[in-house]
Design an enzyme around this catalytic site. Structure first.
Site, PDB file in Angstrom:
ATOM      1  N   ASP A 186     -10.743 -10.391   4.105  1.00  0.00           N
ATOM      2  CA  ASP A 186     -11.122 -11.778   4.399  1.00  0.00           C
ATOM      3  C   ASP A 186     -12.254 -11.723   5.422  1.00  0.00           C
ATOM      4  O   ASP A 186     -12.532 -10.661   5.971  1.00  0.00           O
ATOM      5  CB  ASP A 186      -9.927 -12.578   4.949  1.00  0.00           C
ATOM      6  CG  ASP A 186      -9.313 -11.911   6.175  1.00  0.00           C
ATOM      7  OD1 ASP A 186      -8.316 -11.190   6.020  1.00  0.00           O
ATOM      8  OD2 ASP A 186      -9.863 -12.075   7.281  1.00  0.00           O
ATOM      9  N   GLU A 224       0.846  -1.205   0.000  1.00  0.00           N
ATOM     10  CA  GLU A 224       0.000   0.000   0.000  1.00  0.00           C
ATOM     11  C   GLU A 224       0.872   1.242   0.000  1.00  0.00           C
ATOM     12  O   GLU A 224       0.596   2.206  -0.714  1.00  0.00           O
ATOM     13  CB  GLU A 224      -0.843   0.052   1.277  1.00  0.00           C
ATOM     14  CG  GLU A 224      -1.893  -0.991   1.388  1.00  0.00           C
ATOM     15  CD  GLU A 224      -2.571  -0.845   2.748  1.00  0.00           C
ATOM     16  OE1 GLU A 224      -3.733  -0.481   2.745  1.00  0.00           O
ATOM     17  OE2 GLU A 224      -1.914  -1.077   3.773  1.00  0.00           O
TER      18      GLU A 224
HETATM   19  N1  ADE Z   1      -6.148  -8.142   8.965  1.00  0.00           N
HETATM   20  C1  ADE Z   1      -6.715  -8.631   7.845  1.00  0.00           C
HETATM   21  N2  ADE Z   1      -7.361  -9.783   8.081  1.00  0.00           N
HETATM   22  C2  ADE Z   1      -7.215 -10.030   9.407  1.00  0.00           C
HETATM   23  C3  ADE Z   1      -7.637 -11.064  10.253  1.00  0.00           C
HETATM   24  N3  ADE Z   1      -8.340 -12.086   9.768  1.00  0.00           N
HETATM   25  N4  ADE Z   1      -7.286 -11.013  11.577  1.00  0.00           N
HETATM   26  C4  ADE Z   1      -6.561  -9.968  12.049  1.00  0.00           C
HETATM   27  N5  ADE Z   1      -6.108  -8.963  11.276  1.00  0.00           N
HETATM   28  C5  ADE Z   1      -6.441  -8.972   9.976  1.00  0.00           C
END
Ligand code: ADE
Length: 260
Positions: free
Chosen positions: A222, A16
Site C-alpha cells: 500500500d 506468507e
Molecule cells: N505494513 C504494510 N503497510 C503498512 C502501513 N501502511 N503502515 C505500517 N506498516 C505497514
C-alpha cells in the site's frame, strides 16, 4: 559451510509462512510463546520458519527465541510495507540497507530515534548477503517470471505493471500508516526512508545485539495513505504470499549454488 549454517526466516503474515513451510523437507514443529516454529531443510540448508505476529515487541521476542533456542546463524525477515517515498508503487520490493525505529524518541536525554544505550540510530543489514539475493529478486520481478505466478487480474487490480527492486532505508514502529499527513511527516523527517512497517528495526536491534547478520525484504502492499487499510488485506490475500514464496525459493537457489 552448509552444515554450520542455520537460517531463520520470519514472516510478518501467517499467509506468507504457510506458503514458505511448503519448501521445508524433514519438517517438524514446536509451539513456544504463541508462535509455531517449523524446522527442516530448504535445498539442504537447515532452516527455521516462523510467523512473528505483529509489532516491534512481537518481532523482538521471536528473533530472540530463534537465536537462543534454535541457534540460527542468520536471519531473513520478509513481509509487506507501506511506501513512504513517492517513487515506490504497490508491488515493488525493498531490500533494507538500514533499519530505523521511527517511534523511538527519548529526547531530551538523547537524539530523536537514538536507541538507548547503543548510541545508534540505524541498524545496517549485511551488505554482501543482500547483494547476493538482489539479482534473484530482480529476476523474479521480470514480467516473464511474474505472469506464471500471479493471475493477470490480480496484478491489474493493484496496477502492478513493471515492479522494481529498491535498496534503501526502512522505518519500523508500532503504528499502521493510513493517513497522508502521517506519511508526509515521516518523509520530511527521514527523507532516506523508502517504506514503513512494524517489525524490521526491532528484529534488526536483536540481531545487532547478538551479532547475527540479517536481511529484511519488504513488498510494497500500500502507499501508506487513506487507502492502506483497503489495499493491505487484499494484497496479503492475492499477492504477498506468492511473492514471498517465490523470493525465498529463488534465494535458496542462490545459496545452494543452483541458480534457477
Ligand atoms: N505494513 C504494510 N503497510 C503498512 C502501513 N501502511 N503502515 C505500517 N506498516 C505497514
Amino acid at each position: 559451510m552448509i552444515g554450520l549454517r542455520k537460517i531463520g526466516i520470519i514472516g510478518a503474515m501467517p499467509e506468507e509462512i504457510n506458503a514458505v513451510i511448503k519448501l521445508l523437507t524433514n519438517r517438524s514443529e514446536e509451539t513456544i510463546g504463541k508462535r509455531t516454529y517449523y524446522s527442516g531443510f530448504i535445498d539442504g540448508i537447515a532452516t527455521v520458519v516462523v510467523f512473528s505476529r505483529w509489532g516491534k515487541v512481537a518481532a523482538a521476542t521471536t528473533v530472540t527465541t530463534l537465536i537462543q533456542q534454535y541457534g540460527i546463524t542468520e536471519l531473513i525477515f520478509t513481509g509487506v510495507a507501506g511506501a513512504i517515498n513517492p517513487l515506490l508503487n504497490i508491488g515493488d520490493v525493498v531490500l533494507g540497507d538500514r533499519l530505523i525505529q521511527h517511534d523511538m524518541d527519548a529526547r531530551p536525554l538523547m537524539e530523536q530515534y537514538e536507541i538507548p544505550l547503543l548510541g545508534k540510530i540505524f541498524f545496517e543489514t549485511d551488505k554482501k548477503q543482500s547483494e547476493e539475493i538482489a539479482i534473484s529478486i530482480t529476476e523474479m520481478l521480470e514480467s516473464k517470471n511474474m505472469i506464471p505466478i500471479f493471475t493477470k487480474e490480480a496484478l491489474d487490480n493493484f496496477n502492478i505493471k513493471a515492479p522494481k527492486l529498491y535498496g534503501g532505508d526502512i522505518a519500523s514502529g508500532d503504528q499502521f500508516f493510513s493517513d497522508n499527513n502521517q506519511k508526509e511527516n515521516l518523509h520530511s523527517k527521514l527523507p532516506s526512508v523508502l517504506c514503513v512497517e512494524m517489525e524490521g528495526a526491532a528484529a534488526a536491534q536483536v540481531c545487532f545485539e547478538y551479532g547475527i547478520p540479517f536481511r529484511i525484504v519488504r513488498i510494497i502492499s500500500d502507499v501508506a495513505n487513506e487507502n492502506s487499510h483497503l489495499d493491505f488485506p487484499l494484497f496479503i490475500k492475492d499477492i504477498a504470499s506468492k511473492y514471498t514464496f517465490e523470493i525465498i525459493r529463488r534465494m535458496y537457489s542462490v545459496f545452494s549454488g543452483q541458480r534457477l
